[in-house]
Design a protein around this motif. Sequence first.
Motif, PDB file in Angstrom:
ATOM      1  N   ALA A   1       3.797   5.531   7.759  1.00  0.00           N
ATOM      2  CA  ALA A   1       2.539   5.237   7.204  1.00  0.00           C
ATOM      3  C   ALA A   1       1.193   6.058   7.629  1.00  0.00           C
ATOM      4  O   ALA A   1       0.125   6.443   6.916  1.00  0.00           O
ATOM      5  CB  ALA A   1       2.038   3.617   7.471  1.00  0.00           C
TER       6      ALA A   1
ATOM      7  N   ARG B   1       0.609  -1.244  -0.306  1.00  0.00           N
ATOM      8  CA  ARG B   1       0.101   0.101   0.188  1.00  0.00           C
ATOM      9  C   ARG B   1       0.818   1.311   0.055  1.00  0.00           C
ATOM     10  O   ARG B   1       0.493   2.256  -0.634  1.00  0.00           O
ATOM     11  CB  ARG B   1      -0.804  -0.035   1.165  1.00  0.00           C
ATOM     12  CG  ARG B   1      -1.961   1.037   1.089  1.00  0.00           C
ATOM     13  CD  ARG B   1      -2.903   0.709   0.060  1.00  0.00           C
ATOM     14  NE  ARG B   1      -3.607   1.921  -0.202  1.00  0.00           N
ATOM     15  CZ  ARG B   1      -4.722   2.219  -0.998  1.00  0.00           C
ATOM     16  NH1 ARG B   1      -4.773   1.336  -1.969  1.00  0.00           N
ATOM     17  NH2 ARG B   1      -5.345   3.312  -1.013  1.00  0.00           N
ATOM     18  N   MET B   2       2.027   1.272   0.867  1.00  0.00           N
ATOM     19  CA  MET B   2       2.805   2.108   0.549  1.00  0.00           C
ATOM     20  C   MET B   2       3.391   2.636  -0.652  1.00  0.00           C
ATOM     21  O   MET B   2       3.562   3.738  -0.919  1.00  0.00           O
ATOM     22  CB  MET B   2       4.008   2.307   1.869  1.00  0.00           C
ATOM     23  CG  MET B   2       3.323   2.315   3.394  1.00  0.00           C
ATOM     24  SD  MET B   2       3.833   3.791   4.190  1.00  0.00           S
ATOM     25  CE  MET B   2       5.458   4.262   3.555  1.00  0.00           C
TER      26      MET B   2
ATOM     27  N   GLU C   1       1.508   9.197   8.315  1.00  0.00           N
ATOM     28  CA  GLU C   1       1.544  10.396   7.707  1.00  0.00           C
ATOM     29  C   GLU C   1       0.832  10.451   6.361  1.00  0.00           C
ATOM     30  O   GLU C   1       0.597  11.633   5.944  1.00  0.00           O
ATOM     31  CB  GLU C   1       2.994  10.787   7.510  1.00  0.00           C
ATOM     32  CG  GLU C   1       3.923  10.937   8.709  1.00  0.00           C
ATOM     33  CD  GLU C   1       5.338  11.369   8.501  1.00  0.00           C
ATOM     34  OE1 GLU C   1       5.798  11.021   7.247  1.00  0.00           O
ATOM     35  OE2 GLU C   1       6.229  11.497   9.529  1.00  0.00           O
ATOM     36  N   THR C   2       0.463   9.299   5.690  1.00  0.00           N
ATOM     37  CA  THR C   2      -0.198   9.377   4.339  1.00  0.00           C
ATOM     38  C   THR C   2      -1.546   9.814   4.463  1.00  0.00           C
ATOM     39  O   THR C   2      -2.266   9.969   3.468  1.00  0.00           O
ATOM     40  CB  THR C   2       0.211   7.920   3.776  1.00  0.00           C
ATOM     41  OG1 THR C   2      -0.600   6.895   4.394  1.00  0.00           O
ATOM     42  CG2 THR C   2       1.500   7.646   3.435  1.00  0.00           C
ATOM     43  N   ASP C   3      -2.191   9.676   5.572  1.00  0.00           N
ATOM     44  CA  ASP C   3      -3.528   9.579   5.541  1.00  0.00           C
ATOM     45  C   ASP C   3      -4.495   8.712   4.743  1.00  0.00           C
ATOM     46  O   ASP C   3      -5.397   9.418   4.481  1.00  0.00           O
ATOM     47  CB  ASP C   3      -4.197  11.194   5.689  1.00  0.00           C
ATOM     48  CG  ASP C   3      -3.606  12.019   6.540  1.00  0.00           C
ATOM     49  OD1 ASP C   3      -3.448  11.664   7.878  1.00  0.00           O
ATOM     50  OD2 ASP C   3      -3.111  13.203   6.415  1.00  0.00           O
ATOM     51  N   ASP C   4      -4.044   7.675   4.490  1.00  0.00           N
ATOM     52  CA  ASP C   4      -4.585   6.540   3.824  1.00  0.00           C
ATOM     53  C   ASP C   4      -5.509   5.799   4.713  1.00  0.00           C
ATOM     54  O   ASP C   4      -4.916   5.276   5.851  1.00  0.00           O
ATOM     55  CB  ASP C   4      -3.685   5.839   2.976  1.00  0.00           C
ATOM     56  CG  ASP C   4      -4.420   4.778   1.893  1.00  0.00           C
ATOM     57  OD1 ASP C   4      -5.234   5.563   1.099  1.00  0.00           O
ATOM     58  OD2 ASP C   4      -4.120   3.571   2.192  1.00  0.00           O
TER      59      ASP C   4
ATOM     60  N   VAL D   1       0.722   4.403  -2.800  1.00  0.00           N
ATOM     61  CA  VAL D   1       0.347   5.643  -2.350  1.00  0.00           C
ATOM     62  C   VAL D   1       1.520   6.596  -2.204  1.00  0.00           C
ATOM     63  O   VAL D   1       1.297   7.592  -2.968  1.00  0.00           O
ATOM     64  CB  VAL D   1      -0.172   5.558  -0.894  1.00  0.00           C
ATOM     65  CG1 VAL D   1      -0.434   6.818  -0.392  1.00  0.00           C
ATOM     66  CG2 VAL D   1      -1.561   4.595  -0.917  1.00  0.00           C
ATOM     67  N   THR D   2       2.596   6.273  -1.923  1.00  0.00           N
ATOM     68  CA  THR D   2       3.638   7.288  -1.784  1.00  0.00           C
ATOM     69  C   THR D   2       4.633   7.041  -2.821  1.00  0.00           C
ATOM     70  O   THR D   2       5.717   7.779  -2.860  1.00  0.00           O
ATOM     71  CB  THR D   2       4.277   7.379  -0.563  1.00  0.00           C
ATOM     72  OG1 THR D   2       4.806   5.971  -0.012  1.00  0.00           O
ATOM     73  CG2 THR D   2       3.012   7.847   0.538  1.00  0.00           C
TER      74      THR D   2
ATOM     75  N   ARG E   1       7.114   4.958  -1.628  1.00  0.00           N
ATOM     76  CA  ARG E   1       8.150   4.609  -0.858  1.00  0.00           C
ATOM     77  C   ARG E   1       8.000   3.205  -0.560  1.00  0.00           C
ATOM     78  O   ARG E   1       6.737   2.441  -0.627  1.00  0.00           O
ATOM     79  CB  ARG E   1       8.058   5.372   0.422  1.00  0.00           C
ATOM     80  CG  ARG E   1       8.530   6.603   0.368  1.00  0.00           C
ATOM     81  CD  ARG E   1       8.555   7.336   1.689  1.00  0.00           C
ATOM     82  NE  ARG E   1       9.755   6.672   2.318  1.00  0.00           N
ATOM     83  CZ  ARG E   1      10.531   7.480   3.172  1.00  0.00           C
ATOM     84  NH1 ARG E   1       9.981   8.636   3.680  1.00  0.00           N
ATOM     85  NH2 ARG E   1      11.427   6.848   3.834  1.00  0.00           N
TER      86      ARG E   1
ATOM     87  N   LEU F   1      -4.037   1.920   4.838  1.00  0.00           N
ATOM     88  CA  LEU F   1      -2.836   2.089   5.661  1.00  0.00           C
ATOM     89  C   LEU F   1      -3.102   2.311   6.943  1.00  0.00           C
ATOM     90  O   LEU F   1      -2.524   1.657   7.881  1.00  0.00           O
ATOM     91  CB  LEU F   1      -1.983   3.369   5.218  1.00  0.00           C
ATOM     92  CG  LEU F   1      -0.885   2.771   4.227  1.00  0.00           C
ATOM     93  CD1 LEU F   1      -0.285   4.026   3.576  1.00  0.00           C
ATOM     94  CD2 LEU F   1      -0.004   1.652   4.384  1.00  0.00           C
TER      95      LEU F   1
END
Length: 114
Positions: A53, A25-26, A55-58, A29-30, A32, A61
């Motif tokens: 994780a 997922r990271m 910090e992504t506001d997903d 989304v990012t 990374r 996650l």
Amino acid sequence: MKDMMGNGFITNAEAFSVSTQIYVRMRRVTGRVIDAMYVVQNKDYAKYVIALALETDDDELKRCVERLRSLTDTIPEAPQKEMLTKVELNEESEITAEEIYRAQVPHHYIGALR
């Protein structure tokens, strides 16, 4: 759910499963990537991944992070850092071309023999 694999130990298969889900997922989304195996081996790294994780506001996650948080007690603490010995170089010593060649990694690979 304790399990052992080959040379490395997976202390908790569920924590490894969750960390691989976080990895996927990271990356989506990012962009990374994380080391899913190291998350299971080092509690400090697991806490770092959790913070990263969040910090992504997903939403997905966040669900995975909550599952991993509940499993962090099963993850071992980081080993004590070993004392590193200092290597002192003489000011008079010079590095030769041969030493530089031996220090380089590419000569270890078969592809370098071509």
